[in-house]
Design a protein around this motif. Sequence first.
Motif, PDB file in Angstrom:
ATOM      1  N   TRP A   1      54.073  46.119  43.239  1.00 42.64           N
ATOM      2  CA  TRP A   1      52.679  46.529  43.439  1.00 42.64           C
ATOM      3  C   TRP A   1      52.410  47.090  44.832  1.00 42.64           C
ATOM      4  O   TRP A   1      52.065  48.258  44.984  1.00 42.64           O
TER       5      TRP A   1
ATOM      6  N   PHE B   1      50.320  52.373  41.744  1.00 44.56           N
ATOM      7  CA  PHE B   1      50.427  52.938  40.382  1.00 44.56           C
ATOM      8  C   PHE B   1      51.525  54.002  40.268  1.00 44.56           C
ATOM      9  O   PHE B   1      51.763  54.534  39.188  1.00 44.56           O
TER      10      PHE B   1
ATOM     11  N   ASP C   1      55.183  46.344  38.308  1.00 43.52           N
ATOM     12  CA  ASP C   1      53.759  46.022  38.163  1.00 43.52           C
ATOM     13  C   ASP C   1      53.042  47.141  37.410  1.00 43.52           C
ATOM     14  O   ASP C   1      53.651  47.948  36.694  1.00 43.52           O
ATOM     15  N   ASP C   2      51.747  47.227  37.582  1.00 46.26           N
ATOM     16  CA  ASP C   2      50.854  48.158  36.882  1.00 46.26           C
ATOM     17  C   ASP C   2      51.327  49.615  37.029  1.00 46.26           C
ATOM     18  O   ASP C   2      51.931  49.970  38.039  1.00 46.26           O
TER      19      ASP C   2
ATOM     20  N   TRP D   1      54.635  43.895  34.154  1.00 45.47           N
ATOM     21  CA  TRP D   1      53.205  43.540  34.260  1.00 45.47           C
ATOM     22  C   TRP D   1      52.454  43.956  32.998  1.00 45.47           C
ATOM     23  O   TRP D   1      52.669  45.053  32.478  1.00 45.47           O
TER      24      TRP D   1
ATOM     25  N   ARG E   1      36.545  46.764  36.507  1.00 46.06           N
ATOM     26  CA  ARG E   1      37.413  47.533  37.410  1.00 46.06           C
ATOM     27  C   ARG E   1      37.505  48.997  36.978  1.00 46.06           C
ATOM     28  O   ARG E   1      37.591  49.298  35.784  1.00 46.06           O
TER      29      ARG E   1
ATOM     30  N   LYS F   1      54.277  39.305  34.168  1.00 46.12           N
ATOM     31  CA  LYS F   1      53.100  39.017  35.005  1.00 46.12           C
ATOM     32  C   LYS F   1      51.888  39.341  34.150  1.00 46.12           C
ATOM     33  O   LYS F   1      51.666  40.498  33.802  1.00 46.12           O
TER      34      LYS F   1
ATOM     35  N   ASP G   1      48.080  39.608  33.753  1.00 47.97           N
ATOM     36  CA  ASP G   1      46.931  39.774  34.646  1.00 47.97           C
ATOM     37  C   ASP G   1      45.619  39.735  33.856  1.00 47.97           C
ATOM     38  O   ASP G   1      45.615  39.916  32.624  1.00 47.97           O
TER      39      ASP G   1
ATOM     40  N   ASN H   1      41.684  41.106  35.029  1.00 51.31           N
ATOM     41  CA  ASN H   1      40.952  41.587  36.197  1.00 51.31           C
ATOM     42  C   ASN H   1      39.468  41.826  35.983  1.00 51.31           C
ATOM     43  O   ASN H   1      38.855  42.609  36.694  1.00 51.31           O
TER      44      ASN H   1
ATOM     45  N   CYS I   1      48.169  35.727  36.570  1.00 53.41           N
ATOM     46  CA  CYS I   1      47.541  36.440  37.681  1.00 53.41           C
ATOM     47  C   CYS I   1      46.151  36.826  37.208  1.00 53.41           C
ATOM     48  O   CYS I   1      45.954  37.117  36.031  1.00 53.41           O
TER      49      CYS I   1
ATOM     50  N   SER J   1      43.324  39.062  39.256  1.00 55.65           N
ATOM     51  CA  SER J   1      42.856  39.605  40.536  1.00 55.65           C
ATOM     52  C   SER J   1      43.306  38.664  41.651  1.00 55.65           C
ATOM     53  O   SER J   1      42.516  38.235  42.485  1.00 55.65           O
ATOM     54  N   GLY J   2      44.554  38.305  41.639  1.00 51.54           N
ATOM     55  CA  GLY J   2      45.070  37.308  42.566  1.00 51.54           C
ATOM     56  C   GLY J   2      44.912  35.923  41.974  1.00 51.54           C
ATOM     57  O   GLY J   2      45.291  35.673  40.827  1.00 51.54           O
TER      58      GLY J   2
ATOM     59  N   TRP K   1      49.862  33.777  40.587  1.00 51.82           N
ATOM     60  CA  TRP K   1      49.792  34.624  41.776  1.00 51.82           C
ATOM     61  C   TRP K   1      48.667  34.038  42.618  1.00 51.82           C
ATOM     62  O   TRP K   1      47.508  34.030  42.214  1.00 51.82           O
TER      63      TRP K   1
ATOM     64  N   ASP L   1      45.649  37.898  45.889  1.00 46.30           N
ATOM     65  CA  ASP L   1      46.009  39.287  46.186  1.00 46.30           C
ATOM     66  C   ASP L   1      46.133  39.505  47.679  1.00 46.30           C
ATOM     67  O   ASP L   1      46.587  40.547  48.123  1.00 46.30           O
TER      68      ASP L   1
HETATM   69  C1  GLA Z   1      45.512  42.853  40.113  1.00 42.44           C
HETATM   70  C2  GLA Z   1      46.613  41.914  40.577  1.00 42.44           C
HETATM   71  C3  GLA Z   1      47.571  42.654  41.491  1.00 42.44           C
HETATM   72  C4  GLA Z   1      48.136  43.847  40.755  1.00 42.44           C
HETATM   73  C5  GLA Z   1      47.020  44.734  40.241  1.00 42.44           C
HETATM   74  C6  GLA Z   1      47.555  45.829  39.343  1.00 42.44           C
HETATM   75  O1  GLA Z   1      44.671  43.191  41.163  1.00 42.44           O
HETATM   76  O2  GLA Z   1      46.068  40.797  41.210  1.00 42.44           O
HETATM   77  O3  GLA Z   1      48.601  41.803  41.910  1.00 42.44           O
HETATM   78  O4  GLA Z   1      48.952  43.410  39.693  1.00 42.44           O
HETATM   79  O5  GLA Z   1      46.057  44.004  39.504  1.00 42.44           O
HETATM   80  O6  GLA Z   1      46.572  46.679  38.913  1.00 42.44           O
END
Ligand code: GLA
Length: 732
Positions: free
Chosen positions: A316, A321, A346-347, A394, A426, A462, A464, A466, A512, A514-515, A531, A534
């Motif tokens: 990340w 991205f 990750d994303d 992710w 988001r 992972k 997530d 958000n 995870c 958003s952290g 996680w 963040d």
């Molecule tokens: C969230 C997670 C980050 C990362 C982003 C990806 O914010 O907490 O660690 O994975 O999404 O978009």
Amino acid sequence: MKRIVTLALAFLSLSTGVLAEVVQINTPGSSLVMQADKGKKLKHLYYGTRITDSDAANLKAAGAALLNAYPDYGVDPSVEPAIAVEHADGNMTLDLVVDGIESREENDASVTVIRLRDKAYPFFVNVCYRTYPGLEIVETWTEISHSEKKTVRLNRFASGYLPIRYGDVWITSFYGSWANEAQIQCEPLAHGMKVIKDRDGVRNSASARSEIVFSLDGKPAEDNGRLIGAALCYSGNYRLIVDASPDKNYHHFIAGIDETQSSYSLRPKETFTTPVLALSYTDKGLGQLSRSFHRWGRDKKMLHADKLRDVLLNSWEGVYFDIKENEMDQMMADIASMGGELFVMDDGWFGVKYPRNGDKQGLGDWTVDTRKLPAGIPGLLDAARRHGIKFGIWIEPEMVNIGSELYENHPEYVIKAPNRDLTYGRGKTQMVLDLSNPKVQDIVFTVVDTLLTRYPDIAYIKWDANMPIRNHGSQYLSADNQSHLFIDYHRGLEKTLRRIRAKYPDIVIQACASGGARVNYGLLPWFDEFWTSDNTDALQRIYIQWGTSCFYPAIAMASHISAAPNHQTGRSMNLKFRTDVAMSGRLGMEIQPRNMSPEERDQCRRAIEEYKTHLRPIVQHGDLYRLLSPFDRLGAASLMYATPEKDRAVFFWWKTEAFCHKQYPRVKMAGLDPDRNYKVTEMNRIDLKPLAFEGKSFSGRYLMDKGLEMPLSHNAPSADEWASRVLLLTAE
Ligand code: GLA
């Protein structure tokens, strides 16, 4: 192993023929005692240090207040209720009395159920308790049911209630926000009502945590004092209430699902099971309380805690991205060359019609974007194999963007109130899928199932989340049951996770949100770790991880070395400091290694090697001793981990303020055997000259009485104003 739940002192009252019982739930060090006389209210008698049966029999004489152990609303509305209902006929009152007591052995646990029933209505509550041999936790929850003619409305349905005797009581709770989670608030308990809650709907631990500590002897200390800790194990909206009424000698603590806009229509014969409230008592301070929760967490709650965690690189903060095949390959080669064991993409890897190039589109379409990754996931798995590491990925399967094929085909799957516009999270395009809908549960299951059946070599996910629920409305639930949305969302999530775990018991999954917005024991049965935040800034992480450590063990806390300057705070800290903070949890990296100098990579390679060889088993499976809190603002923070056998320990010390000629306290160690000698070896050493005590041995007694003097700076070319030390202590 001796039975640890005793149903003690059943005695028969000859005059009435009524069975009167004192129910004593014991852990090795504590007792929770109730008076459960058939036909009468269930009364709380005691919670504290383990007592004998004869003391338990005399609690009433000693002045126990005989408060209702699960206060019901209606007949005596003066006490904040744990349960309040509206019966099928409109009656708003309950009058619950004891109907029976059962106890059973369940796997390796002892369960006691005290059956309550209403005096006039066929309405039942089971108050349940579970304990485990050797563990200092009592789990409590309730099972609510009825056989009235129509549905009964549950307006309050707490998991548990506990009276706390008035005195110099302090409470410790945890507040925060995105990138600043788990901040500690410690305050004397004042009169009035204190409410700790989170109503995000999807996640529940960024703004406040569902854990609380009551300190019965004034401000809590790490190594002494009587404390009660409580953790509500639930993934959704919750509320902890501390009602400190001035007219009584007791504070009232009630914990459970937050019922705001969530009253529940309970059908006849349906059972509503409330989430577990985990309680622990100690007279040995906050450190012991944390160790009790950690041990129970590792043994009974989180997955795979017996296995040591891989050192990983997450993509990340390295590429965000901008996923590209050659860069994924390069990052895998780099982490492998530094001794890492796992790479997590990750994303940004998915979306065909709506490529995920930013946070505005693509969620919901979990098909690889072959413009970025021509060889697809098989190509990445091949690369991981070539580099001798594992591969992880992710996903954010509970969510969808308006720009997605999933939303185009199924707009009915998103959470949305009728007659209201869509509300986005988001990217101003994100929405939450309605997990109360079994079809959505299938979709979420299928995201994971498809990835893992097609690519069984994926070793880590992972997961997530958000976005909160913003637009209270389910397109699936009936108009009558819209207030079930928050609860049914989390039942849907749990069902889906159960299904995933039944089929894929071994895969490692990180929670995870958003952290650190999903740090809760209610989720850990399905996840291996979380996680933590963040925010990867090493200095701020000391605080976030410190707060998190009050209830959660280091093995669950993902902690990554990231770039300087840090992407969240803009602060630059030297690589040693960043590494020393990350090594106090589940070590990983979150950086573009290409941007690191050969010297920095070499430094990381050595640190990872030392972590794997020496530190990992102690940090991940050892006992935590917090020594100097960053929240005390004394210029430094320090903690250590020791093996249960006390043959090895690791001491962490970090400067938290860098002021010229500031005085710093000397830190006493803890958790060692006073009668053994420990050899000191510095880990992740950057200094040109070894420390004066390098290679020397000291008795545990000396180290715990005086500790070692920490130099405030490093004599290394890369040194700056920050300093930190990691010392391995090996018993001789
Ligand atoms: C969230 C997670 C980050 C990362 C982003 C990806 O914010 O907490 O660690 O994975 O999404 O978009």
